[in-house]
Motif scaffolding. Sequence first.
Motif, short mmCIF file in Angstrom:
data_model
loop_
_atom_site.label_atom_id
_atom_site.label_comp_id
_atom_site.label_asym_id
_atom_site.label_seq_id
_atom_site.Cartn_x
_atom_site.Cartn_y
_atom_site.Cartn_z
N GLY A 262 36.01 -27.25 34.49
CA GLY A 262 34.91 -26.50 33.90
C GLY A 262 34.74 -25.94 32.57
N ASP A 263 36.09 -25.92 32.04
CA ASP A 263 36.56 -25.43 30.42
C ASP A 263 36.11 -26.65 29.57
N ARG B 210 35.23 -21.29 27.82
CA ARG B 210 34.93 -21.12 29.00
C ARG B 210 33.57 -20.73 29.31
N PRO B 211 32.35 -21.71 29.32
CA PRO B 211 31.12 -21.31 29.49
C PRO B 211 30.66 -20.41 30.59
N SER B 212 31.42 -20.27 31.78
CA SER B 212 31.25 -19.18 32.74
C SER B 212 31.50 -17.71 32.31
N ASN B 213 32.20 -17.50 30.99
CA ASN B 213 32.28 -16.15 30.53
C ASN B 213 32.06 -16.18 29.08
N GLN C 259 35.14 -12.55 23.82
CA GLN C 259 33.77 -13.09 24.15
C GLN C 259 33.09 -13.21 22.64
N LEU D 60 26.48 -15.76 26.80
CA LEU D 60 26.94 -16.85 27.70
C LEU D 60 26.05 -18.15 27.53
N ASN D 61 25.02 -17.90 26.79
CA ASN D 61 24.00 -19.06 26.81
C ASN D 61 24.38 -20.03 25.55
#
Length: 251
Positions: A200-201, A220-223, A240, A244-245
Amino acid sequence: MKKLFLSLLFITIFSSFALATSYLPPPTKSSDFDGDGRADYAVFRPSTGMWYIQRSILGFTAVQFGVSLDKPVAADYDGDQKTDIAVFRPSNGIWYIQRSREGLIAIQFGEAGDITQPADYNADGKVDIAVFRPSNGTWYIYDLAANQFSAFQFGQAGDIPVAAHYDGDRKADVAVFRNGNWYIQRTRDGFVGIQFGQAGDKPLPARYDSDHITDLAVFRPSNGVWYVNRSVLGFTGGRQADSLNNSPITN
């Protein structure tokens, strides 16, 4: 660390703003449209075929080159140290390249479903036309300057191609990212497999420190966090970049 984070923050914010209606080629030294050695920010808008380029010395310019569904493949194809505007058209497999020194050229190389991977695979200072074909895991490379073709199998369906200079010999190495694993066929140092990231990365290899070796990096889209393994300065992560969007700049 602070400098890297601020760069990632700006890139992520800029890409989030533009990706709603357009595509951004990665802002690396290979995106130097005015030849001053510094990366320029550029947007290709498929709906209009327009390129919007903020050059570091020559300033802003807008150029119409391409049509809807074209894939931007800007690079230095004629070796004059200036990035050339170029697109790959999946519908007919043709590369349209507006070279800054040698003029316009159109070459049929590839087909729908191929993933473009232009890079300098022989260290002659000119970017070669190349595609990775997921359906058979094959790389097809055309040396435009020498009129030479090569093809070889490296990878499989579902892999993400990430060709770059991983061993510092200035020749692009073929490589794929597979569910957090990097498989790299280096031209000088041979094959290596490295675990860095997870399924997913989004792989974003680039030179994040001062040497000539491409560093492994993922978003990493999830975080919303970037993880970078720099060859000189070591690992950095857990930062970060923004919300996340947001989307990272990808090829």
